[in-house]
Design a protein around this motif. Structure first.
Motif, PDB file in Angstrom:
ATOM      1  N   SER A 527       1.083  -1.005   0.120  1.00  0.00           N
ATOM      2  CA  SER A 527      -0.014   0.083   0.144  1.00  0.00           C
ATOM      3  C   SER A 527       0.606   1.765   0.103  1.00  0.00           C
ATOM      4  CB  SER A 527      -1.037   0.268   1.583  1.00  0.00           C
ATOM      5  OG  SER A 527      -1.957   0.839   0.945  1.00  0.00           O
ATOM      6  N   TYR A 528       0.179   2.323  -0.147  1.00  0.00           N
ATOM      7  CA  TYR A 528       1.182   3.460  -0.572  1.00  0.00           C
ATOM      8  C   TYR A 528      -0.085   4.265   0.716  1.00  0.00           C
ATOM      9  CZ  TYR A 528       3.314   7.240  -3.240  1.00  0.00           C
ATOM     10  OH  TYR A 528       4.212   7.835  -3.557  1.00  0.00           O
ATOM     11  N   LYS A 529       0.698   5.047   2.083  1.00  0.00           N
ATOM     12  CA  LYS A 529       0.753   5.558   3.124  1.00  0.00           C
ATOM     13  C   LYS A 529       1.266   7.404   3.222  1.00  0.00           C
ATOM     14  CE  LYS A 529      -2.026   2.212   4.324  1.00  0.00           C
ATOM     15  NZ  LYS A 529      -3.325   2.241   4.100  1.00  0.00           N
ATOM     16  N   GLU A 534      -2.967   9.756   7.152  1.00  0.00           N
ATOM     17  CA  GLU A 534      -2.536   8.796   7.706  1.00  0.00           C
ATOM     18  C   GLU A 534      -3.253   9.728   9.363  1.00  0.00           C
ATOM     19  OE1 GLU A 534      -1.855   5.732   7.075  1.00  0.00           O
ATOM     20  OE2 GLU A 534      -2.092   6.933   5.745  1.00  0.00           O
ATOM     21  N   LYS A 542      -1.336   9.292  13.243  1.00  0.00           N
ATOM     22  CA  LYS A 542      -0.898   7.665  13.366  1.00  0.00           C
ATOM     23  C   LYS A 542      -0.215   7.813  14.570  1.00  0.00           C
ATOM     24  CE  LYS A 542      -4.193   5.684  10.264  1.00  0.00           C
ATOM     25  NZ  LYS A 542      -4.641   3.916   9.744  1.00  0.00           N
ATOM     26  N   TYR A 547       1.177   2.396  11.852  1.00  0.00           N
ATOM     27  CA  TYR A 547       1.559   2.135  10.614  1.00  0.00           C
ATOM     28  C   TYR A 547       1.542   0.622   9.383  1.00  0.00           C
ATOM     29  CZ  TYR A 547       2.401   7.212   8.938  1.00  0.00           C
ATOM     30  OH  TYR A 547       2.166   8.843   8.999  1.00  0.00           O
ATOM     31  N   THR A 548       0.485   0.838   8.397  1.00  0.00           N
ATOM     32  CA  THR A 548       0.453  -0.741   8.142  1.00  0.00           C
ATOM     33  C   THR A 548       2.157  -1.368   7.594  1.00  0.00           C
ATOM     34  OG1 THR A 548      -1.709   0.009   7.260  1.00  0.00           O
ATOM     35  CG2 THR A 548      -0.305  -2.001   5.855  1.00  0.00           C
ATOM     36  N   ALA A 551       3.527  -1.638   3.380  1.00  0.00           N
ATOM     37  CA  ALA A 551       2.865  -0.267   2.858  1.00  0.00           C
ATOM     38  C   ALA A 551       4.502   0.303   2.658  1.00  0.00           C
ATOM     39  CB  ALA A 551       2.250   0.234   3.504  1.00  0.00           C
ATOM     40  N   ALA A 553       5.564   4.263   3.220  1.00  0.00           N
ATOM     41  CA  ALA A 553       4.866   5.577   3.988  1.00  0.00           C
ATOM     42  C   ALA A 553       5.523   6.555   3.158  1.00  0.00           C
ATOM     43  CB  ALA A 553       5.348   5.865   5.605  1.00  0.00           C
ATOM     44  N   SER A 648       8.308   5.158  11.616  1.00  0.00           N
ATOM     45  CA  SER A 648       7.346   3.759  11.386  1.00  0.00           C
ATOM     46  C   SER A 648       7.118   2.565  10.973  1.00  0.00           C
ATOM     47  CB  SER A 648       6.296   4.913  10.119  1.00  0.00           C
ATOM     48  OG  SER A 648       6.790   4.468   8.949  1.00  0.00           O
ATOM     49  N   SER A 650       5.288   0.864   8.614  1.00  0.00           N
ATOM     50  CA  SER A 650       5.491   0.343   7.082  1.00  0.00           C
ATOM     51  C   SER A 650       6.802  -0.166   6.740  1.00  0.00           C
ATOM     52  CB  SER A 650       5.653   1.460   6.533  1.00  0.00           C
ATOM     53  OG  SER A 650       3.809   1.649   6.237  1.00  0.00           O
TER      54      SER A 650
END
Length: 711
Positions: A527-529, A534, A542, A547-548, A551, A553, A648, A650
């Motif tokens: 994914s793209y954060k 966020e 967050k 964070y996912t 992904a 970040a 993060s 990610s």
């Protein structure tokens, strides 16, 4: 009654009846819009239907399934059939069946062909039914460091923005090679690039990398001319290069604040034509000549079509600037296989070969850059960017006219930041034709863009599920979502990803339907954060550990303001000045929200322990509010945000040099064409200066330490 039939057919063709808008509310699509889209698709839409009788209906054109799984075809016929599966690996499986056929579960990964023949009519070729079987892995490729839980970081770069002491006024593959080396020395794992797709040598000011001529080939403006062997060895080229007139134009191109595409392209094409003359003196046994010929042979018809298109566009556009693309060319040139085009190929063979040669040089230099990243032990090296579409009049649509619906364009419905919606002016692929062509255009697109890189970012990855189609002449708000065979496309993406050892990052910003989130995750698409977005339901940012993991970040993107621009509300001021926000009340709300967002940002940094003492801020609301209301972002807060995101969870972190340099202006303002000089703004200083800057080096050193700490 007729409208009801059209409604039913539109639904069957994947044209949505409603959607959830940016405010979370269902919004119905007018029937007339759906009917216009259906008409644009064509009347003979091969909508998939169950196969009830193979004596009357053909097999589905293609079946995609996961390795180890089987599929069953119900034949509903008393006829006996002989089935044969020819695998990509050269195996030949066969057997007999009646009433139904269940495929073997042992099929290897790859592209296979099923042939079904009635036993009583084996000599009748017309009774043979064929279907492609595509067997795929469960997930996309992931580099070993990510599987081990390491946290990687790199730079996200618009290649054309790079300044250097050697380039010709635009960032090039020589700059990329240098930057890869410098970033690797500082612990960076990759450089993410804007799309490198083929553009228009005859019309260099058409510069948007997201509106290319073709996504299969490269933008030759990125060639580092100084590294071309035949440029260095050509006496004529070197005489031209050293002339005062050339050097004057070169200095002008280097010193401009905005990329001067016309001057740069003129300089490079002039130099490369001289170099090509020198190349033509090589013998058939010369290693470079042999490599060039092999590249042409391996690249096939697609490359030749690209070269023919470029040569034709140069000829026609020089005669009349109204000839911007094949839809407005003289009729005799509009079909690639017409007698007139074939005659042009015969009479202009050297000009076509020049454009073939340019693509070979560009491909070779990009390959050399990727080799540099691998030699520097970068886990990913280069990640490329695949644009969501192509220009209406470019070479990709010229070559495969049937695939593209040129009476519509794609874009985005209205949202909070873009209340008018967006029309990108790009014709969509017809999902039914794509399926009828056994997904070959999609497969070839992936293969073209997974060359010479360790990761591929897919722009607007929701396009695998649906695209916003806008009828010709309508505003962006008068569109509709059209659905695509997402499960098949994701499965093929996983197969090509594994084959190329190329991980996949999906740009999933904007209106993201719930149904695709899980599909992307399960298929191993990262994914793209974006840091700005966020936030939880209360508007709080967050914390890094929320964070996912699967992904990448980032602080910002090419479509969003830089960190300084965000802090100063520069994007809102710019949008206001060029008329992007016609609703003054809404604009006032956006300004208020930005100030509130900055306060929340500082509070989040403080709460997570990432607000440095040098910011002189305590946790009192008044002091946070005072700092947030400042029109200038301090260097310490800029760096605090970098460190916050570097911590993060990610797996990937992508940072922009614009934020290292505290730059304000964006490279692109979505929804604009001539209102702002998109895709032209350069970096403030040269590459050499960036990596000599103590402040930048300290920032990157600290980012690297943060990433290693959480690995």
């Amino acid at each position: 009654m007729e409208n009801k039939c059209l409604d039913d057919l539109a639904t069957e063709a994947g044209i949505a009846t409603e959607y959830i808008n940016a405010y979370g509310k269902p919004q119905a699509i007018p029937a007339q819009i759906r009917h216009r889209i259906l008409q644009a698709m064509g009347t003979n839409i091969p909508v998939e239907r169950p196969v009830s009788d193979l004596t009357a209906l053909p097999l589905p054109t293609v079946k995609v399934l996961m390795q180890g799984k089987a599929f069953t075809l119900t034949l509903n016929s008393s006829t006996q059939y002989q089935w044969q599966i020819q695998t990509e690996q050269g195996e030949d499986l066969h057997g007999n069946c009646q009433y139904q056929l269940t495929s073997p579960t042992s099929l290897p990964l790859g592209y296979h062909t099923l042939i079904l023949t009635p036993i009583s009519r084996q000599k009748d070729d017309a009774q043979h039914h064929t279907m492609q079987i595509i067997v795929t892995p469960e997930r996309c490729y992931e580099p070993k460091p990510l599987k081990k839980g390491h946290k990687l970081w790199g730079a996200c770069v618009q290649l054309y923005t790079l300044r250097s002491e050697n380039n010709w006024g635009i960032g090039d593959f020589g700059d990329l090679k240098q930057m890869l080396r410098k970033l690797a020395q500082r612990g960076g794992a990759f450089i993410g690039l804007n799309p490198l797709h083929a553009m228009y040598p005859a019309m260099p000011e058409n510069a948007s990398p997201y509106s290319p001529s073709s996504r299969h080939w490269l933008n030759v403006i990125y060639i580092d001319v100084n590294q071309v062997e035949d440029f260095k060895s050509s006496t004529e080229a070197q005489t031209w290069w050293k002339s005062p007139e050339t050097q004057h134009k070169l200095q002008h191109a280097r010193q401009t604040e905005w990329v001067d595409y016309s001057t740069v392209m003129t300089l490079k094409i002039t130099a490369l034509r001289l170099a090509y003359q020198q190349f033509n003196t090589r013998t058939d046994a010369d290693p470079l000549y042999i490599a060039f010929r092999q590249f042409i042979t391996q690249s096939g018809k697609s490359l030749y079509s690209q070269a023919v298109y470029d040569a034709l566009l140069c000829k026609l556009y020089s005669e009349n600037h109204a000839y911007w693309g094949w839809p407005v060319w003289p009729e005799k040139y509009r079909e690639p296989d017409s007698d007139t085009v074939q005659e042009f190929c015969h009479t202009h063979s050297q000009e076509i070969e020049f454009f073939l040669w340019l693509q070979w040089i560009a491909d070779s230099q990009l390959a050399d850059c990727f080799s540099e990243s691998q030699n520097s032990s970068m886990p990913i090296g280069i990640y490329r960017d695949l644009a969501v579409g192509v220009a209406q009049g470019g070479s990709e649509t010229w070559e495969n006219r049937e695939l593209y619906c040129t009476e519509v364009s794609i874009g985005a419905p209205p949202d909070i930041l873009g209340p008018l919606g967006q029309n990108w002016g790009l014709p969509p692929m017809n999902p039914h034709v794509l399926q009828a062509q056994h997904y070959r255009p999609f497969i070839e697109l992936l293969r073209s863009n997974m060359r010479h890189c360790g990761a591929l970012r897919i722009d607007h990855v929701m396009a695998l599920l649906r695209l916003w189609w806008i009828p010709q002449g309508e505003s962006a708000a008068q569109g509709v979502y059209v659905h695509y065979p997402v499960d098949d496309l994701l499965a093929i993406l996983a197969l090509e990803s594994q084959r190329h050892c190329c991980m996949v990052i999906g740009e999933d910003l904007g209106i993201v339907p719930e149904e695709i989130v899980g599909k992307l995750r399960d298929r191993g698409v990262y994914s793209y954060k974006v840091f700005y977005f966020e936030r939880d339901e209360k508007g709080e940012f967050k914390s890094p550990d929320e964070y996912t993991t699967q992904a990448m970040a980032t602080i910002t993107t090419h479509d969003l303001p830089t960190l300084r621009g965000f802090w100063q509300s520069g994007d809102l001021k710019l949008g206001e000045s060029i008329g992007l926000y016609p609703d003054n009340a809404l604009l006032a709300e956006l300004y208020d929200e930005r100030e509130h967002c900055k306060q929340k940002l500082l509070a989040g940094l403080h709460r997570s322990g990432y607000l440095s003492e040098s910011s002189f801020i305590t946790n009192t609301p008044i002091q946070l509010q005072q700092e947030a209301s400042s029109s200038q972002i301090s260097v310490s807060i800029n760096h605090d945000i970098h460190y916050y995101l570097a911590s993060s969870t990610s797996a990937l972190l992508g940072l922009q040099p614009e934020d290292w340099l505290d730059m304000e202006h964006p490279v692109n303002v979505p929804g604009t064409t001539k209102e702002y000089p998109n895709w032209r703004r350069k970096l403030a200083v040269t590459l050499e200066a960036i990596f000599k800057d103590e402040r930048v080096n300290h920032l990157l050193e600290t980012v690297d330490k943060h990433r290693r700490t959480i690995s």
